[in-house]
Motif scaffolding. Structure first.
Motif, PDB file in Angstrom:
ATOM      1  N   UNK A 145     -14.820 -24.333   3.579  1.00 15.03           N
ATOM      2  CA  UNK A 145     -13.516 -23.848   4.024  1.00 15.03           C
ATOM      3  C   UNK A 145     -13.443 -22.355   3.733  1.00 15.03           C
ATOM      4  N   UNK A 146     -13.090 -21.562   4.739  1.00 16.15           N
ATOM      5  CA  UNK A 146     -12.898 -20.120   4.572  1.00 16.15           C
ATOM      6  C   UNK A 146     -11.397 -19.880   4.409  1.00 16.15           C
ATOM      7  N   UNK A 147     -10.931 -19.612   3.184  1.00  8.54           N
ATOM      8  CA  UNK A 147      -9.493 -19.598   2.913  1.00  8.54           C
ATOM      9  C   UNK A 147      -8.863 -18.206   3.010  1.00  8.54           C
ATOM     10  N   UNK A 148      -7.648 -18.170   3.572  1.00  7.97           N
ATOM     11  CA  UNK A 148      -6.832 -16.965   3.614  1.00  7.97           C
ATOM     12  C   UNK A 148      -5.444 -17.330   3.100  1.00  7.97           C
ATOM     13  N   UNK A 149      -4.788 -16.368   2.452  1.00  6.40           N
ATOM     14  CA  UNK A 149      -3.461 -16.620   1.895  1.00  6.40           C
ATOM     15  C   UNK A 149      -2.472 -15.585   2.420  1.00  6.40           C
ATOM     16  N   UNK A 150      -1.412 -16.080   3.057  1.00  6.31           N
ATOM     17  CA  UNK A 150      -0.294 -15.243   3.462  1.00  6.31           C
ATOM     18  C   UNK A 150       0.882 -15.559   2.552  1.00  6.31           C
ATOM     19  N   UNK A 151       1.306 -14.569   1.792  1.00  5.71           N
ATOM     20  CA  UNK A 151       2.433 -14.721   0.863  1.00  5.71           C
ATOM     21  C   UNK A 151       3.660 -14.103   1.514  1.00  5.71           C
ATOM     22  N   UNK A 152       4.633 -14.948   1.890  1.00  8.49           N
ATOM     23  CA  UNK A 152       5.840 -14.458   2.558  1.00  8.49           C
ATOM     24  C   UNK A 152       7.008 -14.383   1.584  1.00  8.49           C
ATOM     25  N   UNK A 153       7.715 -13.250   1.644  1.00  6.47           N
ATOM     26  CA  UNK A 153       8.842 -12.981   0.758  1.00  6.47           C
ATOM     27  C   UNK A 153      10.034 -12.536   1.602  1.00  6.47           C
ATOM     28  N   UNK A 154      11.226 -12.933   1.160  1.00  2.00           N
ATOM     29  CA  UNK A 154      12.463 -12.488   1.802  1.00  2.00           C
ATOM     30  C   UNK A 154      13.469 -12.154   0.712  1.00  2.00           C
ATOM     31  N   UNK A 155      14.387 -11.249   1.006  1.00  2.00           N
ATOM     32  CA  UNK A 155      15.429 -10.897   0.047  1.00  2.00           C
ATOM     33  C   UNK A 155      16.074 -12.178  -0.492  1.00  2.00           C
ATOM     34  N   UNK A 203      -7.619 -15.359  -6.473  1.00  2.00           N
ATOM     35  CA  UNK A 203      -8.460 -16.446  -5.957  1.00  2.00           C
ATOM     36  C   UNK A 203      -8.838 -16.221  -4.504  1.00  2.00           C
ATOM     37  N   UNK A 204      -8.226 -15.213  -3.877  1.00  2.00           N
ATOM     38  CA  UNK A 204      -8.476 -14.892  -2.472  1.00  2.00           C
ATOM     39  C   UNK A 204      -8.905 -13.424  -2.350  1.00  2.00           C
ATOM     40  N   UNK A 205     -10.028 -13.053  -2.915  1.00  2.00           N
ATOM     41  CA  UNK A 205     -10.447 -11.641  -2.855  1.00  2.00           C
ATOM     42  C   UNK A 205     -10.600 -11.172  -1.414  1.00  2.00           C
ATOM     43  N   UNK A 206      -9.849 -10.118  -1.066  1.00  2.00           N
ATOM     44  CA  UNK A 206      -9.846  -9.531   0.280  1.00  2.00           C
ATOM     45  C   UNK A 206      -9.306 -10.477   1.346  1.00  2.00           C
ATOM     46  N   UNK A 207      -8.668 -11.567   0.925  1.00  2.00           N
ATOM     47  CA  UNK A 207      -8.116 -12.523   1.892  1.00  2.00           C
ATOM     48  C   UNK A 207      -6.665 -12.882   1.568  1.00  2.00           C
ATOM     49  N   UNK A 208      -5.995 -11.995   0.880  1.00  3.40           N
ATOM     50  CA  UNK A 208      -4.582 -12.175   0.528  1.00  3.40           C
ATOM     51  C   UNK A 208      -3.758 -11.097   1.210  1.00  3.40           C
ATOM     52  N   UNK A 209      -2.617 -11.497   1.796  1.00  2.00           N
ATOM     53  CA  UNK A 209      -1.692 -10.545   2.381  1.00  2.00           C
ATOM     54  C   UNK A 209      -0.266 -10.912   1.987  1.00  2.00           C
ATOM     55  N   UNK A 210       0.522  -9.879   1.672  1.00  2.00           N
ATOM     56  CA  UNK A 210       1.950 -10.052   1.405  1.00  2.00           C
ATOM     57  C   UNK A 210       2.705  -9.586   2.641  1.00  2.00           C
ATOM     58  N   UNK A 211       3.636 -10.407   3.128  1.00  2.00           N
ATOM     59  CA  UNK A 211       4.439 -10.048   4.292  1.00  2.00           C
ATOM     60  C   UNK A 211       5.909 -10.328   3.992  1.00  2.00           C
ATOM     61  N   UNK A 212       6.712  -9.276   4.025  1.00  2.00           N
ATOM     62  CA  UNK A 212       8.150  -9.458   3.862  1.00  2.00           C
ATOM     63  C   UNK A 212       8.753  -9.891   5.199  1.00  2.00           C
ATOM     64  N   UNK A 213       9.683 -10.834   5.128  1.00  2.00           N
ATOM     65  CA  UNK A 213      10.356 -11.284   6.338  1.00  2.00           C
ATOM     66  C   UNK A 213      10.983 -10.110   7.075  1.00  2.00           C
ATOM     67  N   UNK A 214      11.589  -9.205   6.334  1.00  2.00           N
ATOM     68  CA  UNK A 214      12.288  -8.074   6.939  1.00  2.00           C
ATOM     69  C   UNK A 214      11.345  -7.183   7.742  1.00  2.00           C
ATOM     70  N   UNK A 215      10.122  -6.986   7.245  1.00  2.00           N
ATOM     71  CA  UNK A 215       9.140  -6.178   7.962  1.00  2.00           C
ATOM     72  C   UNK A 215       8.652  -6.903   9.214  1.00  2.00           C
TER      73      UNK A 215
END
Length: 305
Positions: A145-155, A203-215
């Motif tokens: 499994x090639x894993x990617x992590x999207x971390x979503x945040x909102x106010x 745990x996700x070297x170079x495969x983690x992204x943070x995305x704010x809902x507002x952006x």
């Protein structure tokens, strides 16, 4: 090798619309909140995103058959196993160190499921919007499994406002409202779930992204295309009609916000209703509780509308 993008973060942070948009690309298949397959899909017999009862969905029947053959796991037993080993507080131990026998059993079960989803759908990218940090903790430990992590945040004030609204559930046999959370409860969950999701970045070297809902809401097409490029998926044949309008395709999501049933042309706009509608009391309470992480995610402390 199967490529999986796991979306983590506390609920009402925009994960469902991002999930639905990704699913509308030809090479992407979204499972929705796969974590709830056993309880909501198989035990409670709720609706698949396609509108059929989960057990009647031909696609999911084929996926389960490819994954497990004639030895289908007992949904009740898997649900109970899941509750024992995948609580949010178990996230650190699932991410590193030796796994217990039960955690290893659960890991193998999910690995077979992800591979079957890839085989049946032919998708280049599987999106799992379960949000639960413990699920994201196990993903990098799955074979092939090639894993990617999207971390979503909102106010957190917007999140609390959404959780306090009465929202009908559309996937149950009998109409019910979704669970509601009071300001303190929602904000504590927001703090804990986001802290664990952020911690999983290692745990996700170079495969983690943070995305704010507002952006995302300010520039949805740009945000989605950057995310797909990050996972190595072609952005051609886009479902976007312009920079803020998208054509949502039908889906086979297991669970999620009721908006997962929405298809067709959708104009994407930031949901800022909380600024005008949220009472000052809950707004102050959430601001005070979330203060340590507001600046971290770029949110202003001011509680003015």
């Amino acid at each position: 090798m199967v490529k999986v993008l796991y979306i983590a973060g506390w609920g009402r942070s925009g994960t469902t619309i991002v999930d639905n948009i990704l699913n509308s690309y030809e090479s992407v298949f979204s499972t929705g909140e796969l974590y709830y397959l056993w309880r909501r899909g198989l035990r409670q017999r709720r609706k698949c995103g396609c509108g059929d009862r989960f057990a009647a969905c031909a696609l999911w029947r084929e996926i389960l058959d490819v994954a497990y053959g004639k030895r289908q796991p007992d949904p009740k037993a898997v649900d109970e196993l899941q509750q024992r080993i995948s609580r949010v507080r178990h996230t650190p131990s699932l991410a590193s160190g030796p796994l217990s026998d039960e955690a290893e059993e659960y890991r193998r079960l999910l690995t077979r499921l992800y591979h079957a989803i890839g085989e049946v759908t032919g998708a280049r990218l599987i999106v799992d919007s379960s949000k639960v940090p413990s699920g994201a903790a196990l993903l990098p430990r799955m074979r092939d499994v090639e894993p990617y992590l999207l971390h979503m945040v909102r106010d957190p004030r917007a999140v609390t406002h959404s959780w306090m609204r009465a929202t009908p559930q559309l996937d149950r046999p009998e109409p019910q409202l979704m669970q509601q959370h009071r300001p303190a409860d929602s904000t504590v969950h927001w703090l804990v779930w986001n802290a664990f999701a952020e911690r999983l970045a290692r745990s996700y070297p170079n495969r983690y992204r943070l995305l704010r809902y507002e952006d995302f809401a300010a520039a949805p097409r740009e945000g989605i295309e950057r995310l797909l490029e990050f996972t190595g998926v072609d952005v051609r044949n886009s479902p976007f009609l312009d920079d803020t309008t998208v054509l949502l395709e039908p889906n086979h999501t297991v669970s999620g916000n009721p908006s997962r049933f929405r298809t067709g042309e959708v104009a994407l706009r930031p949901d800022e209703r909380w600024r005008a509608d949220q009472p000052i009391g809950p707004r102050i309470a959430v601001t005070a509780l979330a203060l340590p992480m507001l600046h971290r995610y770029g949110y202003k402390v001011s509680v003015a509308a």
